[in-house]
Motif scaffolding. Structure first.
Motif, PDB file in Angstrom:
ATOM      1  N   ILE A   1       0.845  -1.189   0.000  1.00 23.27           N
ATOM      2  CA  ILE A   1       0.000   0.000   0.000  1.00 23.27           C
ATOM      3  C   ILE A   1       0.886   1.246   0.000  1.00 23.27           C
ATOM      4  N   GLU A   2       0.258   2.380  -0.183  1.00 21.54           N
ATOM      5  CA  GLU A   2       1.001   3.637  -0.275  1.00 21.54           C
ATOM      6  C   GLU A   2       1.834   3.878   0.977  1.00 21.54           C
ATOM      7  N   GLU A   3       1.310   3.497   2.143  1.00 20.69           N
ATOM      8  CA  GLU A   3       2.036   3.703   3.394  1.00 20.69           C
ATOM      9  C   GLU A   3       3.337   2.901   3.420  1.00 20.69           C
ATOM     10  N   ASP A   4       3.325   1.742   2.755  1.00 19.76           N
ATOM     11  CA  ASP A   4       4.547   0.930   2.689  1.00 19.76           C
ATOM     12  C   ASP A   4       5.659   1.695   1.985  1.00 19.76           C
ATOM     13  N   TYR A   5       5.308   2.357   0.897  1.00 14.95           N
ATOM     14  CA  TYR A   5       6.328   3.094   0.147  1.00 14.95           C
ATOM     15  C   TYR A   5       6.778   4.341   0.897  1.00 14.95           C
ATOM     16  N   LYS A   6       5.855   4.980   1.613  1.00  9.01           N
ATOM     17  CA  LYS A   6       6.255   6.131   2.421  1.00  9.01           C
ATOM     18  C   LYS A   6       7.270   5.715   3.477  1.00  9.01           C
ATOM     19  N   ARG A   7       7.007   4.592   4.104  1.00 10.96           N
ATOM     20  CA  ARG A   7       7.942   4.090   5.118  1.00 10.96           C
ATOM     21  C   ARG A   7       9.272   3.694   4.475  1.00 10.96           C
ATOM     22  N   ALA A   8       9.201   3.058   3.310  1.00 10.70           N
ATOM     23  CA  ALA A   8      10.425   2.653   2.612  1.00 10.70           C
ATOM     24  C   ALA A   8      11.294   3.866   2.295  1.00 10.70           C
ATOM     25  N   TYR A   9      10.670   4.956   1.838  1.00 11.41           N
ATOM     26  CA  TYR A   9      11.438   6.162   1.510  1.00 11.41           C
ATOM     27  C   TYR A   9      12.064   6.766   2.769  1.00 11.41           C
ATOM     28  N   GLN A  10      11.339   6.705   3.888  1.00 10.94           N
ATOM     29  CA  GLN A  10      11.888   7.220   5.145  1.00 10.94           C
ATOM     30  C   GLN A  10      13.118   6.423   5.573  1.00 10.94           C
ATOM     31  N   ILE A  11      13.029   5.105   5.445  1.00 15.30           N
ATOM     32  CA  ILE A  11      14.162   4.255   5.824  1.00 15.30           C
ATOM     33  C   ILE A  11      15.329   4.464   4.872  1.00 15.30           C
ATOM     34  N   MET A  12      15.030   4.576   3.588  1.00 15.87           N
ATOM     35  CA  MET A  12      16.090   4.818   2.599  1.00 15.87           C
ATOM     36  C   MET A  12      16.812   6.134   2.891  1.00 15.87           C
TER      37      MET A  12
END
Length: 260
Positions: free
Chosen positions: A116-127
């Motif tokens: 979901i969109e939240e997964d990608y938001k979290r991924a970008y934060q971790i990156m």
């Protein structure tokens, strides 16, 4: 949770050959450990056992206070981040970097569930946290070795693990890339919400000050374990490597050379 890893009398045999013998090892919450050993010392076997991919021939194991044999290993793995060359080799080169990171939420190689969109938001934060945000939208095969390692660390963090295992993450890196990656790991380890980190290496200079404890593994046996400063000494490592070495400390890191 008090114990991250607890091994008691653990041994493992394969085809009649003993690979690990009578391993006793406890990692408490809040500790970061380095595991040091030469090739063939049993480091990979030890990690496979922590991840529940192989089971001890004798002895007892609990990880994150979950005793093996009384827990769902597949669920347990979702709380363990793992970075290793074996994972890197299985990732398809045409996958996008952010998809590689998101897949860590599901402890899978590749995306088989609908993120979901939240997964990608979290991924970008971790990156962003590990210094590889700029790699978003690039394919995995276009990334350098150092960039791939950062992506794998980000992938390992995606599931908010309680334990992060870094299996020789600097392999194949040049000096500058290695130091950049070590700096990333150091920054990660000092965060308040950081998972307990197990850092596996055969280079003592990679054992950063944040790794307060060290496990010395030789020929499938625990040679010694304890505080980093007590083990990374010329007498201890000369006996450990069975050759005369000299250890010097510079900026709170140990550097080893062969003794003349």
């Amino acid at each position: 949770m008090t114990n991250i890893i607890n091994m008691q009398g653990v041994s493992w045999q394969r085809q009649g050959e003993t690979i690990l013998s009578d391993v006793n090892w406890n990692v408490s919450k809040g500790e970061h450990w380095a595991v040091l050993g030469l090739n063939g010392s049993g480091k990979t076997t030890l990690l496979n056992m922590v991840n529940g991919y192989i089971w001890p021939t004798t002895g007892n194991i609990s990880v994150l206070d979950q005793q093996f044999g009384k827990t769902d290993i597949r669920e347990l793995r979702k709380s363990i981040g793992w970075v290793s060359s074996s994972i890197q080799e299985r990732i398809k080169g045409r996958e996008f970097a952010e998809d590689v990171v998101v897949s860590g939420k599901y402890a899978s190689i590749g995306l088989y569930e609908g993120p979901i969109e939240e997964d990608y938001k979290r991924a970008y934060q971790i990156m962003e946290q590990v210094g590889c945000r700029r790699l978003a939208e690039r394919t995995y095969q276009t990334c350098s070795q150092g960039e791939k390692q950062k992506l794998l660390i980000a992938r390992g963090l995606m599931g908010s693990p309680d334990l992060l295992i870094l299996d020789e993450p600097t392999n194949g890196l040049d000096f500058i890339s290695r130091e950049e990656l070590l700096s990333t790991i150091d920054h990660l380890a000092i965060q308040k919400d950081a998972p307990s980190i197990i850092f596996v290496t055969h280079h003592i200079e990679e054992i950063l000050p944040v790794f307060s404890h060290t496990l010395l593994l030789r020929q499938g046996k625990v040679f010694d374990k304890g505080e980093r400063s007590a083990l990374l000494t010329s007498p201890c490592l000369s006996e450990f490597f069975d050759t005369s070495v000299h250890v010097q400390w510079h900026r709170n890191r140990a550097w080893m050379t062969l003794q003349d």
